[in-house]
Design an enzyme around this catalytic site. Structure first.
Site, PDB file in Angstrom:
ATOM      1  N   SER A   1     -12.929   6.401   4.577  1.00 36.32           N
ATOM      2  CA  SER A   1     -11.555   5.878   4.780  1.00 36.32           C
ATOM      3  C   SER A   1     -11.325   5.216   6.091  1.00 36.32           C
ATOM      4  O   SER A   1     -11.923   5.256   7.032  1.00 36.32           O
ATOM      5  CB  SER A   1     -10.710   7.197   4.541  1.00 36.32           C
ATOM      6  OG  SER A   1     -10.652   7.844   3.587  1.00 36.32           O
TER       7      SER A   1
ATOM      8  N   CYS B   1      -5.131  -3.077   1.166  1.00 36.36           N
ATOM      9  CA  CYS B   1      -5.668  -2.976   2.643  1.00 36.36           C
ATOM     10  C   CYS B   1      -5.262  -3.893   3.589  1.00 36.36           C
ATOM     11  O   CYS B   1      -4.731  -3.283   4.657  1.00 36.36           O
ATOM     12  CB  CYS B   1      -7.251  -3.134   2.546  1.00 36.36           C
ATOM     13  SG  CYS B   1      -8.101  -1.897   1.733  1.00 36.36           S
TER      14      CYS B   1
HETATM   15  N1  LIG Z   1      -9.889  -0.418  -2.048  1.00 32.68           N
HETATM   16  C1  LIG Z   1     -10.602  -1.156  -1.079  1.00 32.68           C
HETATM   17  O1  LIG Z   1     -11.106  -2.080  -1.504  1.00 32.68           O
HETATM   18  C2  LIG Z   1     -10.881  -0.487   0.120  1.00 32.68           C
HETATM   19  C3  LIG Z   1     -12.070  -1.159   0.733  1.00 32.68           C
HETATM   20  C4  LIG Z   1     -12.602  -0.812   2.017  1.00 32.68           C
HETATM   21  C5  LIG Z   1     -11.918   0.371   2.467  1.00 32.68           C
HETATM   22  N2  LIG Z   1     -10.980   1.209   1.738  1.00 32.68           N
HETATM   23  C6  LIG Z   1     -10.302   2.384   2.384  1.00 32.68           C
HETATM   24  O2  LIG Z   1     -11.006   3.518   1.771  1.00 32.68           O
HETATM   25  C7  LIG Z   1      -9.992   4.507   1.434  1.00 32.68           C
HETATM   26  C8  LIG Z   1      -9.966   4.914   0.066  1.00 32.68           C
HETATM   27  O3  LIG Z   1      -9.437   3.594  -0.598  1.00 32.68           O
HETATM   28  P1  LIG Z   1      -9.344   3.576  -2.437  1.00 32.68           P
HETATM   29  O4  LIG Z   1      -8.982   2.079  -2.607  1.00 32.68           O
HETATM   30  O5  LIG Z   1     -10.769   4.086  -2.861  1.00 32.68           O
HETATM   31  O6  LIG Z   1      -8.350   4.718  -2.695  1.00 32.68           O
HETATM   32  P2  LIG Z   1      -7.962   5.311  -4.030  1.00 32.68           P
HETATM   33  O7  LIG Z   1      -6.492   5.765  -4.101  1.00 32.68           O
HETATM   34  O8  LIG Z   1      -8.510   4.249  -5.092  1.00 32.68           O
HETATM   35  O9  LIG Z   1      -8.829   6.651  -4.077  1.00 32.68           O
HETATM   36  C9  LIG Z   1      -8.640   7.761  -3.195  1.00 32.68           C
HETATM   37  C10 LIG Z   1      -8.977   9.013  -3.757  1.00 32.68           C
HETATM   38  O10 LIG Z   1      -9.009  10.033  -3.176  1.00 32.68           O
HETATM   39  C11 LIG Z   1      -8.562  11.456  -4.047  1.00 32.68           C
HETATM   40  N3  LIG Z   1      -8.110  12.172  -3.055  1.00 32.68           N
HETATM   41  C12 LIG Z   1      -7.099  12.238  -2.163  1.00 32.68           C
HETATM   42  N4  LIG Z   1      -7.081  13.603  -1.552  1.00 32.68           N
HETATM   43  C13 LIG Z   1      -8.213  14.199  -1.914  1.00 32.68           C
HETATM   44  C14 LIG Z   1      -8.731  15.617  -1.763  1.00 32.68           C
HETATM   45  N5  LIG Z   1      -8.026  16.315  -0.600  1.00 32.68           N
HETATM   46  N6  LIG Z   1      -9.679  15.941  -2.460  1.00 32.68           N
HETATM   47  C15 LIG Z   1     -10.198  15.430  -3.335  1.00 32.68           C
HETATM   48  N7  LIG Z   1      -9.715  13.990  -3.657  1.00 32.68           N
HETATM   49  C16 LIG Z   1      -8.856  13.530  -2.990  1.00 32.68           C
HETATM   50  C17 LIG Z   1      -7.531  10.703  -4.841  1.00 32.68           C
HETATM   51  O11 LIG Z   1      -7.069  11.471  -5.890  1.00 32.68           O
HETATM   52  C18 LIG Z   1      -7.963   9.165  -5.338  1.00 32.68           C
HETATM   53  O12 LIG Z   1      -8.619   9.409  -6.582  1.00 32.68           O
HETATM   54  C19 LIG Z   1      -8.541   3.997   2.088  1.00 32.68           C
HETATM   55  O13 LIG Z   1      -8.586   4.378   3.269  1.00 32.68           O
HETATM   56  C20 LIG Z   1      -8.700   2.448   1.958  1.00 32.68           C
HETATM   57  O14 LIG Z   1      -7.964   1.725   3.160  1.00 32.68           O
HETATM   58  C21 LIG Z   1     -10.405   0.696   0.557  1.00 32.68           C
HETATM   59  O1  LIG Z   2      -8.878 -17.607   1.398  1.00 32.57           O
HETATM   60  C1  LIG Z   2      -8.201 -16.477   0.879  1.00 32.57           C
HETATM   61  C2  LIG Z   2      -8.747 -15.186   0.797  1.00 32.57           C
HETATM   62  C3  LIG Z   2      -8.254 -14.084  -0.112  1.00 32.57           C
HETATM   63  N1  LIG Z   2      -6.850 -14.420  -0.232  1.00 32.57           N
HETATM   64  C4  LIG Z   2      -5.944 -13.159  -0.953  1.00 32.57           C
HETATM   65  O2  LIG Z   2      -5.985 -12.088   0.056  1.00 32.57           O
HETATM   66  C5  LIG Z   2      -6.055 -10.987  -0.795  1.00 32.57           C
HETATM   67  C6  LIG Z   2      -7.311  -9.970  -0.262  1.00 32.57           C
HETATM   68  O3  LIG Z   2      -8.441 -10.538  -0.755  1.00 32.57           O
HETATM   69  P1  LIG Z   2      -9.929 -10.050  -0.385  1.00 32.57           P
HETATM   70  O4  LIG Z   2     -10.108  -9.688   1.068  1.00 32.57           O
HETATM   71  O5  LIG Z   2     -10.869 -10.836  -0.987  1.00 32.57           O
HETATM   72  O6  LIG Z   2      -9.908  -8.445  -1.195  1.00 32.57           O
HETATM   73  P2  LIG Z   2      -9.958  -7.273  -0.761  1.00 32.57           P
HETATM   74  O7  LIG Z   2     -10.403  -6.383  -1.703  1.00 32.57           O
HETATM   75  O8  LIG Z   2      -8.292  -6.713  -0.487  1.00 32.57           O
HETATM   76  O9  LIG Z   2     -10.672  -6.944   0.552  1.00 32.57           O
HETATM   77  C7  LIG Z   2     -10.189  -6.930   1.620  1.00 32.57           C
HETATM   78  O10 LIG Z   2      -9.874  -5.570   2.237  1.00 32.57           O
HETATM   79  C8  LIG Z   2     -10.861  -4.506   1.958  1.00 32.57           C
HETATM   80  C9  LIG Z   2     -10.195  -3.226   2.244  1.00 32.57           C
HETATM   81  O11 LIG Z   2     -10.222  -2.982   3.742  1.00 32.57           O
HETATM   82  C10 LIG Z   2     -12.169  -4.958   2.810  1.00 32.57           C
HETATM   83  O12 LIG Z   2     -13.169  -3.872   2.893  1.00 32.57           O
HETATM   84  C11 LIG Z   2     -12.450  -6.248   2.420  1.00 32.57           C
HETATM   85  O13 LIG Z   2     -13.748  -6.748   3.599  1.00 32.57           O
HETATM   86  C12 LIG Z   2     -11.357  -7.511   2.730  1.00 32.57           C
HETATM   87  O14 LIG Z   2     -11.756  -8.515   2.240  1.00 32.57           O
HETATM   88  C13 LIG Z   2      -6.003 -11.258  -2.006  1.00 32.57           C
HETATM   89  O15 LIG Z   2      -4.720 -11.255  -2.510  1.00 32.57           O
HETATM   90  C14 LIG Z   2      -6.519 -12.525  -2.004  1.00 32.57           C
HETATM   91  O16 LIG Z   2      -6.081 -13.470  -3.155  1.00 32.57           O
HETATM   92  C15 LIG Z   2      -6.272 -15.671  -0.013  1.00 32.57           C
HETATM   93  O17 LIG Z   2      -5.153 -15.752  -0.284  1.00 32.57           O
HETATM   94  N2  LIG Z   2      -7.001 -16.542   0.441  1.00 32.57           N
END
Ligand SMILES: NC(=O)c1ccc[n+]([C@@H]2O[C@H](COP(=O)([O-])OP(=O)(O)OC[C@H]3O[C@@H](n4cnc5c(N)ncnc54)[C@H](O)[C@@H]3O)[C@@H](O)[C@H]2O)c1
Ligand SMILES: O=c1ccn([C@@H]2O[C@H](COP(=O)(O)OP(=O)(O)O[C@H]3O[C@H](CO)[C@@H](O)[C@H](O)[C@H]3O)[C@@H](O)[C@H]2O)c(=O)[nH]1
Length: 475
Positions: free
Chosen positions: A134, A280
């Site tokens: 996370s 994020c």
């Molecule tokens: N979504 C992304 O693209 C992205 C990318 C990079 C990092 N992150 C980070 O990764 C983390 C997770 O993000 P996500 O988008 O996968 O969240 P999400 O809400 O999609 O998934 C989290 C899951 O954890 C479960 N959960 C919570 N507490 C729990 C527990 N105690 N035991 C078992 N399950 C539990 C929830 O039910 C949920 O399904 C966050 O910190 C986020 O900032 C997200």
């Molecule tokens: O030139 C750009 C690029 C992106 N976006 C917008 O920015 C937001 C985020 O886009 P993107 O970063 O591609 O998607 P995320 O899934 O939110 O990914 C970001 O957030 C994640 C969660 O932390 C990280 O892991 C990734 O590296 C980081 O790119 C979206 O609304 C895009 O449409 C723009 O408006 N202009």
């Protein structure tokens, strides 16, 4: 002592990160058993559906899950068993912005991280490597360690690593197959470095070792917040410039293209838009703002806060431009919004700019019809109910309709707003047919720069009044 080689992995949290990340680990490491656990039964049921109707829409994900589910990839609600069996545990739970109490609106809510950590301490009967997946504030690993050490059984040793995830939604599988880098942070002790090596070995099954970076724990935690802050900062910078373009006759696409040729700047993440969304960027910057304030670094906090302020300004500016262009009122007018997801190729709507725009349109008493190729309808209603605060769901439903196609959404519309850059909006719209079905004058607002100069001109020849973000009227 930490186990000699990782053979069983448990991932707590079957969401957008835990699911794809650990599915890819299972694919690339057939010798490792990977169990993804979650308290949310319906989510786990969806991961386990016989027809692979997974809870997350992500290109390529189904294929990965099809190859490994039941082989060395398992989804379960039995969190305790998952913890007990594993020698390495990813904590991949949600860390949303706190809604109340100290730090409300800024700080990360770490209650899910804490409860997962407490659960590990409570049920583990052997030593574990615990990996923060996370996104968390700097020094969270220290709190996790305190909880684990205070509650563990004799002979249970916990090594904590930070291994933030950098995948972006919509390209997650590709990002996981070919990551720019994998970052692992550990304490610089002998045990910490040993645990780090074990996780490194897992990734080395498919990632070039030169791309696996090993650093100190706190640097790793801060790097994740810093990377997101800097990416979002680029978007806010280009969006700030888009406002200047609209007022001067410069074209933001041309400016971005020309800036990006400077190898020190590079071309990526310079696409002006109606504002960044996603779960994020905003959350992590606010987290950084809170961290800076807690450290009494007021100027640093202000600096990063401005990235989010600019994003809010961009969304407000866009909805105002729609109202201004439609003769200063949209009351009773029909607005078609194409796209509800926060970006293309995902069904995720968290912090989507579309939600803010629609809320603004509803406040002006417009009728809104929405089309998105992936977002489930229940999700749209839930998001609008949350966003519109004082409007009840019945009132919202009396002004909003959800349509099965883009063409349907634009029937009898006064204006069409492109809010998400789905490929089908870039390539699949029959503009003449859309025009024929709209009220006249027919307005198009492109919030995603999908219309180039020539395309916009073609639309004008059909009869549309076209407005594109980052370009003056008539461009
Ligand atoms: N979504 C992304 O693209 C992205 C990318 C990079 C990092 N992150 C980070 O990764 C983390 C997770 O993000 P996500 O988008 O996968 O969240 P999400 O809400 O999609 O998934 C989290 C899951 O954890 C479960 N959960 C919570 N507490 C729990 C527990 N105690 N035991 C078992 N399950 C539990 C929830 O039910 C949920 O399904 C966050 O910190 C986020 O900032 C997200
Ligand atoms: O030139 C750009 C690029 C992106 N976006 C917008 O920015 C937001 C985020 O886009 P993107 O970063 O591609 O998607 P995320 O899934 O939110 O990914 C970001 O957030 C994640 C969660 O932390 C990280 O892991 C990734 O590296 C980081 O790119 C979206 O609304 C895009 O449409 C723009 O408006 N202009």
């Amino acid at each position: 002592m930490a186990p000699t080689k990782v053979s069983k992995i448990c991932c707590i949290g079957a969401g957008y990160v835990g699911g794809p990340t650990c599915a890819v680990i299972a694919l690339k490491c057939p010798h490792i058993q990977v169990t993804i656990v979650d308290l949310n039964k319906s989510r786990i049921d969806a991961w386990n559906t016989p027809d692979f109707k997974l809870p997350i829409y992500e290109p390529g994900l189904e294929d990965v899950v099809r190859q490994c589910r039941g082989r060395n990839l398992f989804f379960s609600t039995d969190v305790d068993k998952g913890i007990q069996e594993a020698d390495l545990i990813f904590v991949s739970v949600n860390t949303p912005t706190k809604k109340s109490g100290v730090g409300a609106g800024f700080a990360a809510d770490l209650k899910y991280v804490e409860s997962a950590t407490r659960q590990i301490a409570a049920v583990a009967t052997s030593s574990k490597i615990v990996v923060e997946k996370s996104t968390v504030p700097c020094r969270t690993a220290e709190s996790m360690r305190t909880i684990l050490e205070a509650n563990s059984k004799p002979n249970c040793r916990f090594d904590i690593l930070s291994n933030p995830e950098f995948l972006a939604e919509g390209t997650a599988i590709n990002d996981l197959f070919k990551p720019d880098r994998v970052l692992i942070g550990s304490l610089q002790t002998e045990e910490g470095k040993e645990a780090c090596e074990k996780l490194k070995e897992v990734y080395a099954n498919w990632v070039d070792p030169t791309r696996i970076l090993t650093v100190g724990l706190w640097s790793s935690e801060l790097t994740k917040l810093a990377a997101n802050a800097m990416l979002a900062q680029r978007i806010s910078s280009i969006n700030a410039l888009s406002a200047i373009c609209e007022a001067t006759g410069a074209n933001i696409d041309e400016v971005a293209y020309s800036i990006g040729f400077d190898s020190r700047i590079g071309p990526k993440f310079l696409k002006a838009s109606v504002g960044f969304g996603g779960s994020c960027f905003q959350k992590d910057i606010l987290n950084l703002v809170y961290l800076s304030e807690s450290l009494h670094l007021k100027e640093v906090a202000e600096y990063w806060r401005q990235v989010v302020e600019m994003n809010e300004y961009q969304k407000r500016r866009f909805s105002k431009r729609v109202v201004d262009t439609l003769f200063n009122t949209i009351t009773g007018k029909n607005i078609a919004v194409l796209g509800f997801a926060f970006k293309a190729d995902t069904g995720d709507t968290r912090e989507s700019a579309s939600i803010t725009l629609i809320r603004d349109f509803l406040k002006e008493r417009a009728n809104v019809s929405i089309y998105d190729p992936q977002v489930p309808h229940e999700q749209i209603w839930q998001d609008l109910e949350e966003a519109c605060g004082d409007m009840g769901i019945e009132e919202i439903k009396s002004s909003v309709t959800l349509r099965p196609t883009a063409l349907d959404a634009t029937q009898c519309a006064d204006a069409l707003v492109i809010a998400t850059e789905w490929k089908e909006f870039r390539e699949g719209i029959d503009w003449q047919t859309v025009y024929d079905g709209m009220n006249k004058p027919a307005f198009v607002f492109d919030g995603r720069l999908i219309l180039g100069l020539e395309e916009a001109e073609r639309l004008r020849r059909i009869g549309f009044k076209v407005t594109v973000i980052g370009r003056g009227n008539g461009m």
